[in-house]
Write a protein that holds these residues in place. Structure first.
Motif, PDB file in Angstrom:
ATOM      1  N   LEU A 182     -48.766   0.200  21.542  1.00 23.36           N
ATOM      2  CA  LEU A 182     -48.357  -0.873  20.634  1.00 23.36           C
ATOM      3  C   LEU A 182     -47.862  -0.327  19.305  1.00 23.36           C
ATOM      4  CD1 LEU A 182     -51.094  -3.614  21.225  1.00 23.36           C
ATOM      5  CD2 LEU A 182     -49.007  -3.133  22.498  1.00 23.36           C
ATOM      6  N   LEU A 183     -48.458   0.763  18.856  1.00 20.60           N
ATOM      7  CA  LEU A 183     -47.980   1.376  17.610  1.00 20.60           C
ATOM      8  C   LEU A 183     -46.539   1.835  17.746  1.00 20.60           C
ATOM      9  CD1 LEU A 183     -51.045   3.479  16.403  1.00 20.60           C
ATOM     10  CD2 LEU A 183     -49.915   1.647  15.140  1.00 20.60           C
ATOM     11  N   ASP A 184     -46.201   2.409  18.900  1.00 25.67           N
ATOM     12  CA  ASP A 184     -44.833   2.880  19.121  1.00 25.67           C
ATOM     13  C   ASP A 184     -43.858   1.737  19.318  1.00 25.67           C
ATOM     14  OD1 ASP A 184     -45.780   5.445  18.947  1.00 25.67           O
ATOM     15  OD2 ASP A 184     -45.939   5.741  21.123  1.00 25.67           O
ATOM     16  N   ASP A 185     -44.370   0.532  19.566  1.00 23.04           N
ATOM     17  CA  ASP A 185     -43.504  -0.619  19.833  1.00 23.04           C
ATOM     18  C   ASP A 185     -43.416  -1.575  18.645  1.00 23.04           C
ATOM     19  OD1 ASP A 185     -41.760  -1.948  21.594  1.00 23.04           O
ATOM     20  OD2 ASP A 185     -43.328  -3.378  22.153  1.00 23.04           O
ATOM     21  N   GLY A 186     -43.725  -1.084  17.447  1.00 23.12           N
ATOM     22  CA  GLY A 186     -43.513  -1.892  16.252  1.00 23.12           C
ATOM     23  C   GLY A 186     -44.666  -2.781  15.862  1.00 23.12           C
ATOM     24  N   LEU A 187     -45.896  -2.398  16.221  1.00 19.95           N
ATOM     25  CA  LEU A 187     -47.061  -3.225  15.915  1.00 19.95           C
ATOM     26  C   LEU A 187     -47.242  -3.420  14.413  1.00 19.95           C
ATOM     27  CD1 LEU A 187     -49.744  -4.646  16.664  1.00 19.95           C
ATOM     28  CD2 LEU A 187     -50.818  -2.392  16.600  1.00 19.95           C
ATOM     29  N   VAL A 188     -47.226  -2.335  13.662  1.00 17.13           N
ATOM     30  CA  VAL A 188     -47.504  -2.430  12.225  1.00 17.13           C
ATOM     31  C   VAL A 188     -46.466  -3.298  11.533  1.00 17.13           C
ATOM     32  CG1 VAL A 188     -47.800  -1.113  10.097  1.00 17.13           C
ATOM     33  CG2 VAL A 188     -48.650  -0.184  12.260  1.00 17.13           C
ATOM     34  N   GLU A 189     -45.210  -3.101  11.883  1.00 16.37           N
ATOM     35  CA  GLU A 189     -44.151  -3.888  11.243  1.00 16.37           C
ATOM     36  C   GLU A 189     -44.312  -5.376  11.522  1.00 16.37           C
ATOM     37  OE1 GLU A 189     -43.803  -1.255  13.073  1.00 16.37           O
ATOM     38  OE2 GLU A 189     -42.910   0.270  11.767  1.00 16.37           O
ATOM     39  N   LYS A 202     -53.675   6.072   8.997  1.00 17.48           N
ATOM     40  CA  LYS A 202     -54.070   5.246   7.855  1.00 17.48           C
ATOM     41  C   LYS A 202     -52.993   5.267   6.771  1.00 17.48           C
ATOM     42  CE  LYS A 202     -59.031   5.813   8.638  1.00 17.48           C
ATOM     43  NZ  LYS A 202     -60.295   6.408   8.184  1.00 17.48           N
ATOM     44  N   ARG A 203     -52.424   6.440   6.538  1.00 20.30           N
ATOM     45  CA  ARG A 203     -51.362   6.518   5.534  1.00 20.30           C
ATOM     46  C   ARG A 203     -50.142   5.718   5.969  1.00 20.30           C
ATOM     47  NH1 ARG A 203     -51.783  13.035   4.238  1.00 20.30           N
ATOM     48  NH2 ARG A 203     -53.500  12.892   2.707  1.00 20.30           N
ATOM     49  N   ARG A 204     -49.811   5.817   7.254  1.00 23.58           N
ATOM     50  CA  ARG A 204     -48.646   5.087   7.762  1.00 23.58           C
ATOM     51  C   ARG A 204     -48.839   3.580   7.634  1.00 23.58           C
ATOM     52  NH1 ARG A 204     -47.059   4.670  14.178  1.00 23.58           N
ATOM     53  NH2 ARG A 204     -45.624   2.894  13.967  1.00 23.58           N
ATOM     54  N   ILE A 249     -55.270  -5.305  11.706  1.00 24.71           N
ATOM     55  CA  ILE A 249     -55.082  -4.100  10.892  1.00 24.71           C
ATOM     56  C   ILE A 249     -56.414  -3.391  10.674  1.00 24.71           C
ATOM     57  CG2 ILE A 249     -54.441  -3.302   8.587  1.00 24.71           C
ATOM     58  CD1 ILE A 249     -52.308  -5.502   8.561  1.00 24.71           C
ATOM     59  N   LYS A 250     -57.464  -4.162  10.435  1.00 25.11           N
ATOM     60  CA  LYS A 250     -58.798  -3.569  10.255  1.00 25.11           C
ATOM     61  C   LYS A 250     -59.226  -2.801  11.499  1.00 25.11           C
ATOM     62  CE  LYS A 250     -63.479  -4.079  10.945  1.00 25.11           C
ATOM     63  NZ  LYS A 250     -64.196  -4.145  12.234  1.00 25.11           N
ATOM     64  N   ASN A 251     -59.072  -3.405  12.686  1.00 26.14           N
ATOM     65  CA  ASN A 251     -59.446  -2.723  13.927  1.00 26.14           C
ATOM     66  C   ASN A 251     -58.563  -1.508  14.185  1.00 26.14           C
ATOM     67  OD1 ASN A 251     -61.348  -4.702  14.275  1.00 26.14           O
ATOM     68  ND2 ASN A 251     -60.245  -5.794  15.879  1.00 26.14           N
ATOM     69  N   LEU A 252     -57.301  -1.603  13.799  1.00 20.73           N
ATOM     70  CA  LEU A 252     -56.378  -0.484  13.985  1.00 20.73           C
ATOM     71  C   LEU A 252     -56.771   0.711  13.133  1.00 20.73           C
ATOM     72  CD1 LEU A 252     -53.694   0.490  15.258  1.00 20.73           C
ATOM     73  CD2 LEU A 252     -52.518  -0.536  13.298  1.00 20.73           C
ATOM     74  N   LEU A 253     -57.277   0.461  11.938  1.00 17.97           N
ATOM     75  CA  LEU A 253     -57.637   1.552  11.033  1.00 17.97           C
ATOM     76  C   LEU A 253     -59.006   2.153  11.340  1.00 17.97           C
ATOM     77  CD1 LEU A 253     -56.383   0.086   7.629  1.00 17.97           C
ATOM     78  CD2 LEU A 253     -55.276   1.797   9.072  1.00 17.97           C
ATOM     79  N   TYR A 254     -59.838   1.425  12.082  1.00 17.38           N
ATOM     80  CA  TYR A 254     -61.194   1.905  12.352  1.00 17.38           C
ATOM     81  C   TYR A 254     -61.140   3.157  13.229  1.00 17.38           C
ATOM     82  CZ  TYR A 254     -66.091   1.874  13.807  1.00 17.38           C
ATOM     83  OH  TYR A 254     -67.398   2.215  14.053  1.00 17.38           O
TER      84      TYR A 254
END
Length: 696
Positions: A629-636, A669-671, A657-662
């Motif tokens: 999911l990160l490679d498919d534009g999740l954060v954006e 985290k920087r990204r 976002i909280k679960n993603l950073l855990y």
């Protein structure tokens, strides 16, 4: 068009069951205004007024444009004024016609305002302030002074219509309070004279109308009627009043005298009625009463009666009309051929039985476990797997072909995340500019069957929400309960495509499995449901995936192997929730909004919210889908959702976002924080400090 008897009859025959004719008629504001004025013309013949009421009732259903035209002409004011000023010598058919028209108008207005009584419900294009104002007008004390005394009217048709009005239009807590606390003028005077001295707190609880009130007592009397339609309407009104209302539920659960049973006992006895619709109404009423009672007052035997009754309806054999997907009107009407024969339960009745079970067990772990122990989940899975699946959109071909176990990497060279290496393949989405076939836009199924599919999936999600054993049972290839035999086939069949062989007409580089016995029957149904034209089915499918993804073992295996995880992300979050490319077929039912997608572009915000709840589980540190999911534009996409106006969507995005950073790497985290921005996070904290906003 001139308003006269001939034209009114012609208009009535033209608009019944014809939404386009209703729209055309609603575009004539002069006719609509004259139609509403005709309801109260002095000296107008009763036949003309009856036909005018019939036309108003027909225009209320099926067309938002027609409903809005009636509200702008103040049809609800005119109908209520007429009911308040009828003389005793007025013909019963005249009063019955006006009561039916007001019931139809009130039900449509309540549907427009929401929440829906059955399932997710469609989004309405009626101007919110018109519908909201009309609904509030119906529950003003002055309006109730006209409506509620009609529950004791001598004409059964009038009483039935008013009870149906209460059953269909009471959706909010303050409306329940207004109706349950209402008293006739004579009783108000007696109460004021009697309650002169001040009382202490516990004494106030034991006196007065707070234990049900006149309306509840009158409805309980109507439940004892021999008229099946009146029984059903009274039970529906009691169910609407008892929902989440402890005072009303306590009054219904307590015996009136030492020798007489409680109203709840009488209601449960109607679960054995010869009418399936009365059985369903009784079970719904009992379910709301039981859930509104404190835990120590809930009776296990009463719960068992409700559960067994609806389970029998769900497990009853499908009729040929149901197999063909013939839609049934979801109005609660009963044909004489269905009376006393559970083998002929209609599609509508089966749908409502599923929703009754949902209302009984939702958000209660012990009741969900009881439903599982009594075989309800097996019956539901059996029912949904024998419903014919609509043709799957061609845009899902690449997704389905990439779901086969042991196929290596996906398109673009993606690999499975931790926990899936060496055992399965994680789907990597195709390019965004992939062309979509026109066939996808034509994908549909009958409305009645789609609503049944939504009801079954919604109830499955509720039952499987709490217990890991229940969730894992959904992934068994031959799921059944050992002590409860399901009449349905629980094994994959030709009507339930296997993800590996979903598109036999399309050549696939992936070799399909030669055995289908290892495929859990529910998973292909959920995969197809994620691209269903109905927002309710997509929402219910997301809820099922959310419940299943709470089990770590299921998340690492079945959610990945079946493609459900990526399906929710691609269909309901990335593209299917708020517009953009690659939206779900039929996702245009949502409200119109701005072109930037922030205000419900092409999709449905409710489906997006359900999809975000799934994504929150998919991005945990142990999930193989986090990197995909990160490679498919999740954060954006999450950052985009943080800019929406809906607090609920922003809360879900923050949880994701909280679960993603855990337990993530410093680089990740920087990204993430580069995309989200510290200023945005501090802005949410500021909102929390200033206004205690729920988004934080």
């Amino acid at each position: 068009m001139t308003v006269n008897l001939v034209n009114l009859r012609s208009a009535k025959n033209a608009v019944i069951g014809n939404p386009s004719a209703k729209v055309q008629l609603a575009r004539d504001p002069k006719f609509v205004a004259n139609l509403v004025d005709c309801l109260n013309y002095p000296g107008e013949r009763a036949e003309v007024r009856i036909e005018a009421a019939h036309v108003v009732a027909s225009l209320s259903y099926g067309s938002d444009d027609a409903l809005l035209a009636l509200l702008r002409a103040h049809a609800h004011h005119a109908l209520l004024y007429a009911l308040a000023n009828f003389a005793k010598n007025d013909l019963p058919p005249l009063r019955a016609a006006f009561a039916r028209a007001l019931r139809a108008l009130a039900a449509s207005v309540a549907d427009a305002v929401g929440p829906s009584q059955w399932g997710l419900g469609p989004t309405s294009t009626v101007a919110e302030h018109h519908a909201q104002d009309a609904l509030e007008f119906l529950f003003l004390p002055e309006s109730l002074d006209t409506l509620l005394p009609l529950l004791s009217d001598t004409t059964a048709q009038v009483t039935t219509s008013i009870a149906q009005l209460l059953a269909s239009s009471i959706r909010m807590r303050h409306h329940r309070f207004c109706v349950s606390e209402w008293l006739p003028q004579a009783e108000r005077t007696k109460t004021k004279e009697k309650d002169v001295r001040p009382r202490r707190g516990w004494e106030k609880i034991l006196v007065g109308p707070g234990l049900g009130g006149w309306t509840v007592r009158q409805l309980v009397e109507l439940v004892g009627s021999k008229d099946l339609k009146l029984q059903e309407a009274a039970l529906g009104a009691l169910a609407a009043l008892a929902k989440d209302t402890t005072n009303v539920a306590s009054a219904l659960a307590r015996p009136s005298t030492d020798r007489e049973p409680s109203p709840l006992t009488s209601i449960l006895n109607l679960a054995k009625s010869r009418s399936p619709d009365v059985q369903i109404a009784a079970c719904l009423c009992a379910a709301h009463v039981l859930r509104a009672l404190p835990r120590h007052q809930q009776d296990e035997s009463s719960t068992r009666i409700v559960m067994n009754t609806v389970n029998r309806m769900i497990a009853s054999p499908l009729s040929p009309a149901d197999d063909l997907g013939t839609p049934h009107a979801f109005t609660g009407a009963t044909s004489s051929s269905t009376l006393g024969n559970l083998g002929q339960v209609t599609l509508s009745q089966r749908t409502r039985a599923c929703f009754v079970l949902y209302h009984l067990v939702a958000d209660d772990a012990s009741l969900c476990q009881a439903a599982f122990d009594r075989g309800c989940l097996a019956q539901l899975v059996g029912l949904v797997t024998v419903l014919p699946l609509p043709p799957t959109p061609p845009s899902l071909i690449a997704e389905a072909e990439s779901l086969a176990p042991g196929s290596g990497t996906g398109q673009g060279g993606g690999t499975a995340g931790a926990g899936a290496t060496g055992r399965s393949r994680v789907y990597v989405p195709p390019p965004e500019d992939e062309a979509k076939s026109e066939e996808e836009e034509e994908w549909c199924e009958p409305e009645g069957r789609a609503l049944l599919r939504e009801a079954v999936l919604t109830t499955i999600a509720a039952i499987s929400l709490f217990d890991n054993d229940v969730r894992r049972s959904l992934t068994e290839p031959t799921f059944h309960h050992p002590s409860y035999h399901s009449p349905y086939s629980i094994t994959p069949s030709a009507s339930i495509p296997n993800p590996n062989t979903l598109f036999s007409s399309s050549p696939s580089p992936v070799q399909p499995s030669t055995s289908t016995s290892s495929t859990p029957p529910l998973l292909p149904v959920l995969l197809a449901g994620l691209a269903h034209p109905s927002p309710g089915v997509r929402y219910a499918a997301c809820q099922c995936v959310r419940a299943m993804s709470r089990a770590v073992a299921v998340l690492k295996t079945n959610i990945v192997d079946s493609g459900l995880g990526v399906g929710v992300w691609r269909r309901c979050v990335k593209n299917g929730g708020m517009g953009g490319k690659g939206r779900c077929a039929g996702a245009g039912e949502g409200t119109s909004g701005s072109a930037d997608g922030k205000d419900a572009g092409e999709g449905d915000k409710r489906v997006l919210g359900a999809g975000l709840a799934v994504v929150c589980n998919l991005v945990n540190d142990f999930s193989p889908l986090r990197s995909v999911l990160l490679d498919d534009g999740l954060v954006e996409r999450l950052v985009e959702i943080l800019g929406y106006d809906e607090p609920g969507l922003r809360v879900s995005a923050l949880w994701a976002i909280k679960n993603l950073l855990y337990r993530s790497s410093l680089e990740l985290k920087r990204r993430v924080m580069r995309e989200v921005g510290w200023g945005r996070i501090l802005g949410f904290v500021f909102l929390l400090c200033v206004s205690s906003c729920s988004v934080c």
